[in-house]
Design an enzyme around this catalytic site. Structure first.
Site, short mmCIF file in Angstrom:
data_model
loop_
_atom_site.label_atom_id
_atom_site.label_comp_id
_atom_site.label_asym_id
_atom_site.label_seq_id
_atom_site.Cartn_x
_atom_site.Cartn_y
_atom_site.Cartn_z
N ALA A 79 -10.76 1.84 1.90
CA ALA A 79 -9.46 1.77 2.55
C ALA A 79 -9.29 2.85 3.63
O ALA A 79 -8.20 3.03 4.15
CB ALA A 79 -8.35 1.89 1.51
N ASP A 80 -10.38 3.52 3.96
CA ASP A 80 -10.32 4.60 4.96
C ASP A 80 -11.55 4.52 5.88
O ASP A 80 -12.30 5.48 6.00
CB ASP A 80 -10.27 5.94 4.24
#
Length: 162
Positions: A79-80
Site C-alpha cells: 500500500a506504499d
C-alpha cells in the site's frame, strides 16, 4: 571529450598490474593510491554500462504485473509503492522494498475491479456505468439529475488511469 577521457581511463584500467607498476605511488587527495582511484573509476563505468542495458519498458511492465497480481489474485498488496520502495537492479531485475504497509481487497471487490478493467478495455460504457451504479456510485448534474453512462464511464477512466 569527457566521454573519450572516460573510455581511455577504462582501457587503462583493464591493463591492471601494468598500470600499477607505472604509478609512482602518488596519493590522491584522500590518501588513496592513483591506481586505486583508477580501479574505482573503471568499476563505476562498468556498472553504468550494465545499467544502461536495462530494458525499462520491460521493468515497468513487470512492475504493473506484480502489483496487478498482488491486488487481483492474492488480494494483499503493497500500500506504499512510491519510487523509494522500488529498485531496478543492474541486471534488470526488480527489487521491491518495505511491505510494512499492506492493503487487503476482498474477493468480491477484486472481481468488481477486474470486471471494471475489462469493461474499460473494451470501451463498454454501459457495462462500466452499471458496475459503478451496482457498487453505490452516484453522480448527478447541477440540477440533481443522475448523469448518463458516458459520464460514469469517464469517471471510471480517471479512476483507473485509462
Amino acid at each position: 571529450a569527457r566521454d573519450r577521457v572516460e573510455d581511455v581511463l577504462a582501457e587503462l584500467g583493464k591493463a591492471g598490474g601494468k598500470i600499477r607498476a607505472g604509478f609512482g605511488g602518488n596519493k590522491g587527495g584522500d590518501g588513496r593510491e592513483d591506481y586505486q582511484l583508477l580501479e574505482e573509476r573503471e568499476s563505476k563505468l562498468q556498472a553504468k554500462k550494465k545499467f544502461e542495458k536495462v530494458n525499462l519498458n520491460r521493468v515497468l511492465k513487470t512492475l504493473v504485473q506484480v502489483h496487478g497480481i498482488q491486488m487481483l489474485v492474492t488480494g494483499v498488496y503493497n500500500a506504499d509503492p512510491h519510487p523509494g520502495n522500488i529498485l531496478v537492479l543492474p541486471d534488470g531485475k526488480l527489487g521491491l522494498l518495505d511491505y510494512g504497509m499492506v492493503g487487503r481487497i476482498s474477493e468480491s471487490d477484486r472481481k468488481t475491479i477486474a470486471r471494471t478493467i475489462l469493461a474499460l478495455e473494451n470501451k463498454d460504457k454501459r457495462t462500466t456505468a452499471n458496475i459503478y451504479r451496482e457498487n453505490g456510485y452516484k453522480a448527478t448534474n447541477s440540477k440533481g439529475d443522475l448523469v448518463d453512462d458516458n459520464v460514469l464511464h469517464r469517471f471510471a477512466s480517471f479512476h483507473f488511469d485509462k
